[in-house]
Design a protein around this motif. Sequence first.
Motif: not given
Length: 284
Positions: A144-148, A167-187
Amino acid sequence: MLHTQFLLRSLVTLLLVSCSSQSPRLADTEVAPDAVVSAQREAELDDFVLGNFTFVLIHELAHVVLSEKQIPVLGSHESAADNIATVLLTSGEQFNVRNPEKFRKFAGSALQAFDKSWQMSTDMNQAIPYWDTHSLGIQRYYSILCLMSGGHTNNSNLKLTRSPDLPPSRAAGCEYEYKQALQGAKWILINYGLQPGQVSGAKARFEYGQPRSLRQQHYLKLITEQGLFEYTVNELTTRFALPDQFTARIMSCRRPEAAWQPEKRELVICYEIFDAFEQIYFAE
């Protein structure tokens, strides 16, 4: 058997780990004592409890949509429901929800609950339910923190027991994870939502059991005044043409949980989750 049990696994007296083979029924135990707090803290407590109630509700409504519309899900239904709830709360403008700023605040309340409940369970040396259908509470917290973070939702004012920085290794991909989740909900909404010219589906029937304490009565009053329960459920039935009517019920149960029970066509939210969220809020 309950289709799902929600997040709370950290309170010894209220939060039970095992899946129940029974439907929710009236509690035969005492509820937590009514808390006496200052006016300012009462307002903060109300926001915390109502925010978590709304997260729980949207999580369960996601189960309703996924099961009723037979939407294919690759991976865990529980993680999908968490992602849908988080995206709807943090990106309300994109789904035309009312008061999106309040919904963003509610997402922060859910994040705090996962944070504190996990800390409580570790402090109590509770067994870790690796077998559960849900991810571990601490994993749900970081997801949830990553999506936020990926959606640029401000969480700097939240009272967390751990650093709000990933952690930087997870934070680097959070914008992508959010966009994927947002796209999934819209789909889901585009492909399974009400189509132009399509007749609206069945509406939900609402039922309210008798609260067992003044605190439970207090939260029911707030939910009713703010229209949180019926508004959120009606948004679902308006946007998705469900084939059959279901009952949305708030009632007293033996444990603090929420469940979509497809065999009974009932969505049940237990008053005891209010007691549980209060205990999490007051936990040091």
